[in-house]
Design an enzyme around this catalytic site. Structure first.
Site, short mmCIF file in Angstrom:
data_model
loop_
_atom_site.label_atom_id
_atom_site.label_comp_id
_atom_site.label_asym_id
_atom_site.label_seq_id
_atom_site.Cartn_x
_atom_site.Cartn_y
_atom_site.Cartn_z
N CYS A 49 64.91 6.92 36.85
CA CYS A 49 64.88 8.20 37.57
C CYS A 49 64.06 8.08 38.86
O CYS A 49 62.96 7.52 38.86
CB CYS A 49 64.28 9.29 36.68
SG CYS A 49 64.20 10.92 37.46
N CYS A 55 56.95 13.02 38.69
CA CYS A 55 57.24 14.04 37.68
C CYS A 55 56.43 13.78 36.42
O CYS A 55 56.34 12.64 35.95
CB CYS A 55 58.74 14.02 37.37
SG CYS A 55 59.23 15.14 36.04
N CYS A 58 57.96 12.48 32.16
CA CYS A 58 58.03 11.16 31.52
C CYS A 58 56.82 10.33 31.91
O CYS A 58 56.36 10.40 33.06
CB CYS A 58 59.30 10.40 31.94
SG CYS A 58 60.85 11.17 31.40
N CYS A 133 67.81 14.04 36.18
CA CYS A 133 66.96 14.02 34.99
C CYS A 133 67.66 13.20 33.92
O CYS A 133 68.84 13.43 33.63
CB CYS A 133 66.67 15.42 34.47
SG CYS A 133 65.51 15.43 33.07
N GLN A 236 63.71 21.67 16.83
CA GLN A 236 63.52 20.24 17.09
C GLN A 236 64.16 19.90 18.44
O GLN A 236 65.23 20.40 18.77
CB GLN A 236 64.16 19.40 15.98
CG GLN A 236 63.46 19.52 14.63
CD GLN A 236 62.04 18.97 14.65
OE1 GLN A 236 61.68 18.14 15.50
NE2 GLN A 236 61.23 19.44 13.71
N GLU A 283 56.95 30.98 6.18
CA GLU A 283 56.75 30.95 7.62
C GLU A 283 55.91 32.14 8.06
O GLU A 283 56.08 33.26 7.56
CB GLU A 283 58.10 30.96 8.34
CG GLU A 283 58.05 31.10 9.85
CD GLU A 283 57.21 30.01 10.53
OE1 GLU A 283 56.49 30.36 11.48
OE2 GLU A 283 57.29 28.84 10.11
N CYS A 355 54.27 16.17 14.00
CA CYS A 355 54.39 15.90 15.44
C CYS A 355 53.06 15.43 16.02
O CYS A 355 52.89 15.38 17.23
CB CYS A 355 54.88 17.14 16.18
SG CYS A 355 53.79 18.56 16.03
#
Length: 397
Positions: A49, A55, A58, A133, A236, A283, A355
């Site tokens: 990219c 940016c 990433c 992108c 996700q 939840e 995560c």
């Protein structure tokens, strides 16, 4: 002038030398001179990219597939080692392919007669005007240029956040900070939604999201069940990553007939495990809970949705003991309070999706100290070329 070899990539994306020196932009196999000059090694590639390096979306496009896979694997393995956890089997690392991200938040600002739109620069509020992108799904990136025109022609000078999600019906778009003043702006928004085939268009002008366009109720299919998608719901980031997480969880729990899915969200795991299993989906977010409950009731799926804050009011050890297996998928902070109750229960099978390797390792240590064994562990890199890493794990006792 002496040189050092980069042995690995650290948690924040810097290359690390034999002496422990951290070098920004270096990857495994590179060599570094004393003056900081990087001599590319076999795993250092040209970033695909044009925006890479500016940016903030990433951090690791200069790493090839081998180095990227090693980074994701080591983030998870090192977290386990730091807690001295014995591992039964390290499953192959999964990396999501380029251009598969189905949700993202971009930022935009009117500039002169035009507008800039994209991710922010690293450690800055400056917006990189996105012209390409390599992480966004094509359906999301296709909206960048039209959104640039819409903002240039009809917004004020205030910053705008743009949340994009690929749902069953198409792209769900929310504009935060975009003030639609006057008939022309409102008509332009509706024309934009219709012409681009949006699933939904909503504005948040400081009072929460208000839907302007939604031809039919927006859903996301979980398992085989279409579930209503409330504004700002967690999802996700990639479909392929979700499939790996769900597949692992199903394999881990096997023939369990009663399962508690804790921090269940919309029911990503609950609907995949239900039938033959009976699932309790717990939840705290009310919108997600109600969407899960409505979908289960409408389709007659054996999922019972419970509204409960597991941080303040975790399932007790006695409640946990009623189930054949437990699924955990907590936020980044982990599930300290809930894991303590699981440790005191009689349940013998736990699938923990995380995560955050650090908070997972802390919780895993609690389970192991209570007699669980870490049977399987899989590193997952859904946020390709970033330092964000996920995992699946299976504990038994």
């Amino acid at each position: 002038m002496s040189k050092e070899t980069i042995l690995r990539i650290a948690a924040k994306g810097d290359g690390v030398t034999e002496s422990g020196r951290h070098v920004s932009g270096a990857v495994t196999g590179d060599t570094v001179r004393d003056d900081g000059t990087i001599i590319p090694g076999p795993h250092h590639v040209e970033a695909p990219c044009r925006h890479f390096g500016t940016c903030g979306g990433c951090q690791l496009q200069q790493a090839d597939e081998t180095a990227l896979r090693q980074f994701v694997t080591e983030r998870v393995a090192f977290a386990a080692e730091a807690q001295e956890l014995e591992l039964g089997e390290l499953l192959p690392t999964h990396l999501s392919p380029p251009r598969t991200r189905r949700r993202a938040t971009l930022h935009a600002l009117k500039a002169g007669k035009g507008a800039v739109i994209g991710f922010r620069e690293a450690r800055s509020n400056r917006v990189v005007d996105m012209r390409e992108c390599h992480i966004l799904a094509p359906e999301l990136f296709a909206l960048v240029a039209p959104l640039r025109g819409l903002i240039a022609n009809h917004s004020g000078r205030q910053p705008i956040d743009i949340s994009l999600t690929l749902a069953d019906q198409g792209v769900d778009c929310q504009l935060k900070g975009f003030t639609a003043e006057g008939l022309a702006a409102t008509e332009a928004l509706l024309d934009f939604a219709r012409d681009r085939g949006l699933a939904r268009l909503a504005l948040d002008q400081g009072y929460g999201a208000e839907t302007l366009w939604e031809p039919e109720p927006v859903t996301i299919t979980l398992g085989s069940i279409p579930v209503g998608l409330p504004q700002n719901s967690f999802l996700q980031p990639t479909r392929d990553g979700e499939q790996v997480l769900v597949s692992d969880t199903g394999e881990f729990l096997g023939e369990a007939r009663t399962v508690a899915d804790l921090f269940a969200g919309l029911g990503t795991f609950a609907f995949a495990l239900a039938d033959p299993a009976k699932v309790l989906a717990v939840e705290a977010a009310r919108d997600a809970h109600l969407a899960c409950k409505a979908a289960a009731n409408m389709r007659g799926v054996p999922v019972h949705a419970m509204h409960r804050d597991l941080f303040r009011n975790p399932l007790t050890a006695d409640e946990v003991s009623r189930f054949g297996a437990i699924v955990l998928d907590p936020p980044r902070a982990g599930a300290r309070e809930q894991v303590a109750q699981i440790a005191q229960s009689t349940v013998s099978r736990v699938a923990y999706v995380s995560c955050n390797p650090s908070s997972w390792a802390r919780d895993a240590k609690t389970l192991v100290d209570a007699g669980f064994r870490l049977e399987k562990l899989r590193p997952v890199g859904q946020f390709r070329w970033s330092t964000h890493v996920e995992l699946t794990s299976y504990f038994t006792r």
